[in-house]
Design a protein around this motif. Structure first.
Motif, mmCIF file in Angstrom:
data_model
loop_
_atom_site.group_PDB
_atom_site.id
_atom_site.type_symbol
_atom_site.label_atom_id
_atom_site.label_comp_id
_atom_site.label_asym_id
_atom_site.label_seq_id
_atom_site.Cartn_x
_atom_site.Cartn_y
_atom_site.Cartn_z
ATOM 1 N N TYR A 73 0.891 -1.158 0.000
ATOM 2 C CA TYR A 73 0.000 0.000 0.000
ATOM 3 C C TYR A 73 0.928 1.206 0.000
ATOM 4 N N THR A 74 0.580 2.230 -0.756
ATOM 5 C CA THR A 74 1.404 3.441 -0.771
ATOM 6 C C THR A 74 0.579 4.672 -0.434
ATOM 7 N N VAL A 75 1.242 5.613 0.192
ATOM 8 C CA VAL A 75 0.694 6.939 0.480
ATOM 9 C C VAL A 75 1.822 7.915 0.195
ATOM 10 N N PHE A 76 1.516 8.994 -0.517
ATOM 11 C CA PHE A 76 2.541 9.991 -0.805
ATOM 12 C C PHE A 76 2.326 11.244 0.031
ATOM 13 N N VAL A 77 3.430 11.742 0.588
ATOM 14 C CA VAL A 77 3.441 12.964 1.372
ATOM 15 C C VAL A 77 4.165 14.013 0.527
ATOM 16 N N GLU A 78 3.471 15.081 0.162
ATOM 17 C CA GLU A 78 4.057 16.139 -0.671
ATOM 18 C C GLU A 78 4.927 17.050 0.180
ATOM 19 N N LEU A 79 6.157 17.306 -0.295
ATOM 20 C CA LEU A 79 7.075 18.164 0.450
ATOM 21 C C LEU A 79 7.505 19.397 -0.344
ATOM 22 N N GLY A 80 6.942 19.624 -1.497
ATOM 23 C CA GLY A 80 7.336 20.774 -2.310
ATOM 24 C C GLY A 80 8.434 20.417 -3.281
ATOM 25 N N ASN A 81 9.618 20.101 -2.776
ATOM 26 C CA ASN A 81 10.734 19.774 -3.661
ATOM 27 C C ASN A 81 10.860 18.276 -3.942
ATOM 28 N N THR A 82 10.161 17.453 -3.170
ATOM 29 C CA THR A 82 10.157 15.998 -3.389
ATOM 30 C C THR A 82 8.984 15.422 -2.605
ATOM 31 N N LYS A 83 8.954 14.102 -2.467
ATOM 32 C CA LYS A 83 7.876 13.442 -1.735
ATOM 33 C C LYS A 83 8.468 12.387 -0.807
ATOM 34 N N LEU A 84 7.670 12.019 0.186
ATOM 35 C CA LEU A 84 7.920 10.813 0.958
ATOM 36 C C LEU A 84 6.885 9.806 0.495
ATOM 37 N N GLU A 85 7.289 8.556 0.371
ATOM 38 C CA GLU A 85 6.345 7.486 0.055
ATOM 39 C C GLU A 85 6.267 6.591 1.283
ATOM 40 N N LEU A 86 5.088 6.521 1.885
ATOM 41 C CA LEU A 86 4.881 5.629 3.015
ATOM 42 C C LEU A 86 4.465 4.276 2.453
ATOM 43 N N LEU A 87 5.149 3.222 2.861
ATOM 44 C CA LEU A 87 4.899 1.868 2.364
ATOM 45 C C LEU A 87 4.412 0.979 3.500
ATOM 46 N N HIS A 88 3.394 0.193 3.203
ATOM 47 C CA HIS A 88 2.856 -0.757 4.166
ATOM 48 C C HIS A 88 2.592 -2.068 3.421
ATOM 49 N N PRO A 89 2.809 -3.217 4.072
ATOM 50 C CA PRO A 89 2.653 -4.502 3.389
ATOM 51 C C PRO A 89 1.238 -4.741 2.854
ATOM 52 N N LEU A 90 1.176 -5.332 1.674
ATOM 53 C CA LEU A 90 -0.069 -5.804 1.072
ATOM 54 C C LEU A 90 0.169 -7.258 0.690
ATOM 55 N N GLY A 91 -0.426 -8.163 1.422
ATOM 56 C CA GLY A 91 -0.242 -9.587 1.152
ATOM 57 C C GLY A 91 0.940 -10.168 1.900
ATOM 58 N N GLU A 92 0.952 -11.491 1.979
ATOM 59 C CA GLU A 92 1.977 -12.190 2.762
ATOM 60 C C GLU A 92 3.358 -12.171 2.114
ATOM 61 N N LYS A 93 3.418 -12.011 0.796
ATOM 62 C CA LYS A 93 4.708 -12.030 0.101
ATOM 63 C C LYS A 93 5.278 -10.632 -0.113
ATOM 64 N N SER A 94 4.739 -9.656 0.584
ATOM 65 C CA SER A 94 5.194 -8.274 0.438
ATOM 66 C C SER A 94 6.651 -8.133 0.868
ATOM 67 N N PRO A 95 7.470 -7.457 0.054
ATOM 68 C CA PRO A 95 8.847 -7.200 0.490
ATOM 69 C C PRO A 95 8.896 -6.289 1.721
ATOM 70 N N ILE A 96 7.833 -5.544 1.945
ATOM 71 C CA ILE A 96 7.792 -4.658 3.108
ATOM 72 C C ILE A 96 7.581 -5.465 4.390
#
Length: 164
Positions: A73-96
């Protein structure tokens, strides 16, 4: 004391100031690195992380998007000059999932840098013995082709390249 330290450090400064500029040492490529697109952070609790950036820090935070082909699962945080991407596992085989098993409170997962020609980048990086973590680019969170470079070949950092 201080005079000795100054005498020792002076030649170092001289060497650095007389060396060629960094860009002159880079061979020309068929592709170019662009701007930092985002820094990805794996989080064990997506709602709490969204709340931190939105409610506490006052950032603009996107809705949650599921990317089953990447296992996140992804969520993007806008910072003006770039972004943060928050990552959370989706499914059992998620690399997260495996990342969070090693890093219980979360942490920086990867950086994403834009490139102007992802196919040329892949071809050239393979020739330079940089391992690519997939055979072909996949479509990433921004709807553009992405690839990941092996962290052991990038000084311990998982690097994502995204077609600009």
């Amino acid at each position: 004391g201080l005079l000795t330290r100054l005498q020792i450090s002076a030649p170092t400064v001289q060497i650095l100031s007389s060396s060629k500029s960094f860009s002159q040492n880079i061979p020309s490529c068929l592709w170019k690195l662009g701007r930092l697109n985002h820094v990805a952070i794996a989080v064990p609790n997506l709602e709490k992380a969204q709340s931190l950036y939105r409610d506490v820090l006052g950032a603009q935070v996107s809705e949650t998007v599921a990317l089953p082909e990447h296992g996140v699962y992804t969520v993007f945080v806008e910072l003006g000059n770039t972004k943060l991407e928050l990552l959370h596992p989706l499914g059992e085989k998620s690399p997260i999932s495996s990342f969070l098993q090693k890093n219980k409170t979360g942490g920086m997962h990867h950086i994403c840098i834009e490139v102007d020609d992802i196919k040329a980048a892949v071809t050239e990086l393979k020739k330079k013995q940089i391992r690519i973590l997939s055979e072909e680019p996949k479509i990433g969170a921004h709807g553009k082709p992405v690839i990941f470079l092996h962290p052991k070949d990038c000084h311990g950092v998982l690097v994502e390249l995204e077609q600009a």
